[in-house]
Motif scaffolding. Structure first.
Motif, short mmCIF file in Angstrom:
data_model
loop_
_atom_site.label_atom_id
_atom_site.label_comp_id
_atom_site.label_asym_id
_atom_site.label_seq_id
_atom_site.Cartn_x
_atom_site.Cartn_y
_atom_site.Cartn_z
N TYR A 3 0.83 -1.19 0.00
CA TYR A 3 0.00 0.00 0.00
C TYR A 3 0.87 1.25 0.00
N VAL A 8 -2.59 3.99 3.14
CA VAL A 8 -2.54 3.59 4.55
C VAL A 8 -3.12 4.68 5.44
N PRO A 30 7.54 1.83 6.39
CA PRO A 30 7.25 0.72 5.48
C PRO A 30 8.40 -0.26 5.38
N TYR A 41 3.88 -0.05 2.07
CA TYR A 41 3.59 -0.75 3.33
C TYR A 41 3.01 -2.13 3.05
N ASP A 43 1.01 -5.71 4.79
CA ASP A 43 -0.07 -5.93 5.76
C ASP A 43 0.45 -5.88 7.20
N VAL A 46 0.87 -2.39 8.37
CA VAL A 46 -0.41 -1.75 8.65
C VAL A 46 -0.96 -2.18 10.01
N ARG A 50 -2.04 0.11 13.06
CA ARG A 50 -3.37 0.05 13.68
C ARG A 50 -3.25 0.05 15.20
#
Length: 287
Positions: A3, A8, A30, A41, A43, A46, A50
């Motif tokens: 991403y 993101v 990233p 980035y 998963d 991310v 989060r």
């Protein structure tokens, strides 16, 4: 999947400048840089971000949050939990609502799970989940929009509640929980069940829209210590066979929900006014 920083930032509901700052100051950047020097980035990147957003939303300082965000989520701890500070509750509500309006289920689930882990079901439910869900419900009523937001938020809370381990040892069913006929609002019963799991009690939940005969049959077969029926509207509450339940079972019969307000109850039927009162009622009978 990879991403761009802009993608993101949009997924997490933060400014691209915040993303860049977290990369420069805390190394939350990233994993991939293209030959042309562009950041991408993955998963896993991310998910770390989060957790960073959830932690900072809860008031954790950014530097400390960055350390925690890199760690894998910890298992729920045992032992006493601390009540949620009012200021923290407000921040948690705001963070949960912001994630809900972005339809960001992973963030809502992460926040809900951390609240349950740190503070227990009663405090998380009464101080954060209920106020946030009420706000979303009022948004739907006032605007006629946002049903998808409300449903996803409820699902995130449900997912977190069901993450609390249930008692599995054989024994008497401490509580059988049920909705009134055609009652569809059953999330409060899941909250009660999760709180009973924290106390080591065995419980069952018949769920939404339970016909009167089905409830009576389940009580006959399972012989629980306490039967609690939820209704949020009076017309639904009036369809619950309270007299038959009392006559056919030795269980304590209890009712909960706003639908029972003003409804005449048989003398033996109990009506806890809060989640904690419902828990205490079950524990009183079990212990």
């Amino acid at each position: 999947m990879t991403y761009t920083p802009r993608a993101v930032a949009g997924m997490l509901g933060i400014a691209p400048t915040t993303l860049r700052t977290w990369d420069q100051r805390y190394g939350l950047g990233p994993s991939i840089r293209t030959d042309g020097g562009h950041r991408r980035y993955e998963d896993a990147d991310v998910e770390v971000l989060r957790r960073m957003v959830v932690l900072t939303t809860q008031g954790v300082a950014a530097a400390a949050a960055a350390v925690l965000a890199r760690q894998k989520p910890v298992a729920a701890r045992s032992g006493p939990r601390t009540p949620i500070d009012p200021a923290e509750a407000v921040l948690a509500q705001q963070g949960f609502l912001a994630a809900a309006k972005r339809l960001d289920e992973p963030m809502m689930s992460g926040l809900a799970t951390k609240l349950l882990t740190d503070h227990g079901v009663v405090s998380a439910w009464e101080d954060v989940f209920v106020p946030a869900l009420v706000d979303l419900g009022e948004l739907v009523v006032s605007s006629g929009q946002g049903v998808e937001i409300e449903h996803l938020a409820s699902g995130s809370v449900l997912h977190a509640l069901r993450g609390i381990p249930r008692a599995s040892s054989p024994g008497v069913l401490s509580a059988l929980l049920s909705c009134a006929p055609d009652e569809q609002h059953w999330l409060p019963l899941e909250a009660l069940g999760a709180a009973l799991s924290e106390e080591g009690c065995m419980w069952g939940n018949l769920g939404a829209r339970v016909p009167a005969e089905a409830l009576l049959d389940a009580v006959d077969r399972l012989r629980p210590t306490v039967v609690l029926v939820w209704a949020h509207r009076t017309d639904l509450a009036l369809r619950v066979p309270l007299e038959d339940l009392s006559a056919r079972s030795d269980a304590v019969i209890a009712v909960a929900g706003s639908g029972w307000q003003g409804v005449p109850l048989p003398s033996a039927v109990r009506r806890p006014k809060s989640l904690q009162e419902a828990i205490d009622l079950v524990l009183e009978r079990v212990r």
